[in-house]
Scaffold this motif. Structure first.
Motif, PDB file in Angstrom:
ATOM      1  N   GLU A 174      35.574  38.071  42.478  1.00  0.00           N
ATOM      2  CA  GLU A 174      36.761  38.905  42.238  1.00  0.00           C
ATOM      3  C   GLU A 174      38.005  38.238  42.827  1.00  0.00           C
ATOM      4  O   GLU A 174      39.081  38.276  42.230  1.00  0.00           O
ATOM      5  CB  GLU A 174      36.567  40.308  42.830  1.00  0.00           C
TER       6      GLU A 174
ATOM      7  N   GLU B  18      42.736  42.736  40.771  1.00  0.00           N
ATOM      8  CA  GLU B  18      41.544  41.974  41.193  1.00  0.00           C
ATOM      9  C   GLU B  18      41.316  42.084  42.696  1.00  0.00           C
ATOM     10  O   GLU B  18      40.170  42.096  43.151  1.00  0.00           O
ATOM     11  CB  GLU B  18      41.680  40.500  40.793  1.00  0.00           C
TER      12      GLU B  18
ATOM     13  N   HIS C 275      39.530  45.170  43.221  1.00  0.00           N
ATOM     14  CA  HIS C 275      38.108  44.991  42.857  1.00  0.00           C
ATOM     15  C   HIS C 275      37.333  44.339  44.010  1.00  0.00           C
ATOM     16  O   HIS C 275      36.246  44.776  44.369  1.00  0.00           O
ATOM     17  CB  HIS C 275      37.976  44.110  41.601  1.00  0.00           C
TER      18      HIS C 275
ATOM     19  N   GLU D 231      37.090  37.052  31.869  1.00  0.00           N
ATOM     20  CA  GLU D 231      36.641  38.449  31.952  1.00  0.00           C
ATOM     21  C   GLU D 231      35.249  38.625  31.361  1.00  0.00           C
ATOM     22  O   GLU D 231      34.459  39.427  31.854  1.00  0.00           O
ATOM     23  CB  GLU D 231      37.651  39.387  31.265  1.00  0.00           C
TER      24      GLU D 231
ATOM     25  N   GLU E 191      39.037  45.500  30.878  1.00  0.00           N
ATOM     26  CA  GLU E 191      39.517  44.156  31.236  1.00  0.00           C
ATOM     27  C   GLU E 191      39.390  43.203  30.044  1.00  0.00           C
ATOM     28  O   GLU E 191      40.299  42.421  29.768  1.00  0.00           O
ATOM     29  CB  GLU E 191      38.715  43.601  32.419  1.00  0.00           C
TER      30      GLU E 191
HETATM   31 FE1  OFO Z   1      37.675  42.155  38.414  1.00  0.00          FE
HETATM   32  O1  OFO Z   1      37.975  42.362  36.636  1.00  0.00           O
HETATM   33 FE2  OFO Z   1      38.947  40.989  36.042  1.00  0.00          FE
HETATM   34  O2  OFO Z   1      38.055  39.625  36.705  1.00  0.00           O
END
Ligand code: OFO
Length: 171
Positions: free
Chosen positions: A17, A50, A53, A94, A130
């Motif tokens: 991430e 991100e 995340h 992604e 995403e």
């Molecule tokens: Fe964490 O979604 Fe983009 O890489």
């Protein structure tokens, strides 16, 4: 007690991430250096997302009392041939992250890690978004081709994106 393989893979996901954030920061720099300020702003919002995340995985491990190990980040590319090329790479990236999340979800099933499942379900849904957003921009840019005024219009439009922190699992 968290399964050993699961623990390792969740730790590894923090790195992935953060590598997403770093890649999008490299794209943000490239857009900025080439006068595409709207696309740079779009990427800035993506970098912030991100980091959220990465923090979700970090906090999940911390809450479970599991050890957190960070690994060095890799950055494979810092330059692109066009805005469409950069967004194409973002979409490919992604797709890779989606495959990582699915691997984690499969592993959670295999080892009976029910505590990770709500978070991973959140990521499964997040990845649909995403992939869709990066693919849509890549397609629009592809359609604009070398048409400078169409590209400038898209740049303005993409610059409208505002970062809103994503909701937590279950919210
Ligand atoms: Fe964490 O979604 Fe983009 O890489």
């Amino acid at each position: 007690m968290i399964d050993e393989r699961m623990h390792e893979e969740l730790n590894r996901q923090i790195k992935y991430e953060l590598e997403s954030a770093y890649l999008y920061m490299a794209m943000m720099a490239w857009f900025r250096n080439n006068g595409w300020d709207g696309m740079a702003d779009w990427m800035k919002a993506q970098v912030q997302e991100e980091i959220v995340h990465a923090m979700k995985f970090f906090d999940h491990l911390a809450e479970r009392g599991a050890r957190i190990d960070l690994a060095p980040l890799e950055l494979k590319k810092t330059t692109w041939s066009s805005p469409a090329d950069a967004f194409h790479d973002a979409h490919e990236h992604e797709r890779f992250i989606t495959s990582r999340i699915h691997t984690l979800a499969k592993l959670a099933d295999e080892v009976g890690d029910y505590a990770s499942k709500p978070m991973l379900q959140w990521f499964i849904e997040e990845q649909i978004e995403e992939e869709a957003s990066t693919s849509k921009v890549a397609e629009d840019l592809g359609r604009a081709g070398d048409n400078r005024s169409a590209l400038m219009m898209l740049d303005r439009e993409l610059g409208q994106r505002v970062f809103t922190p994503p909701a937590s699992a279950g919210e």
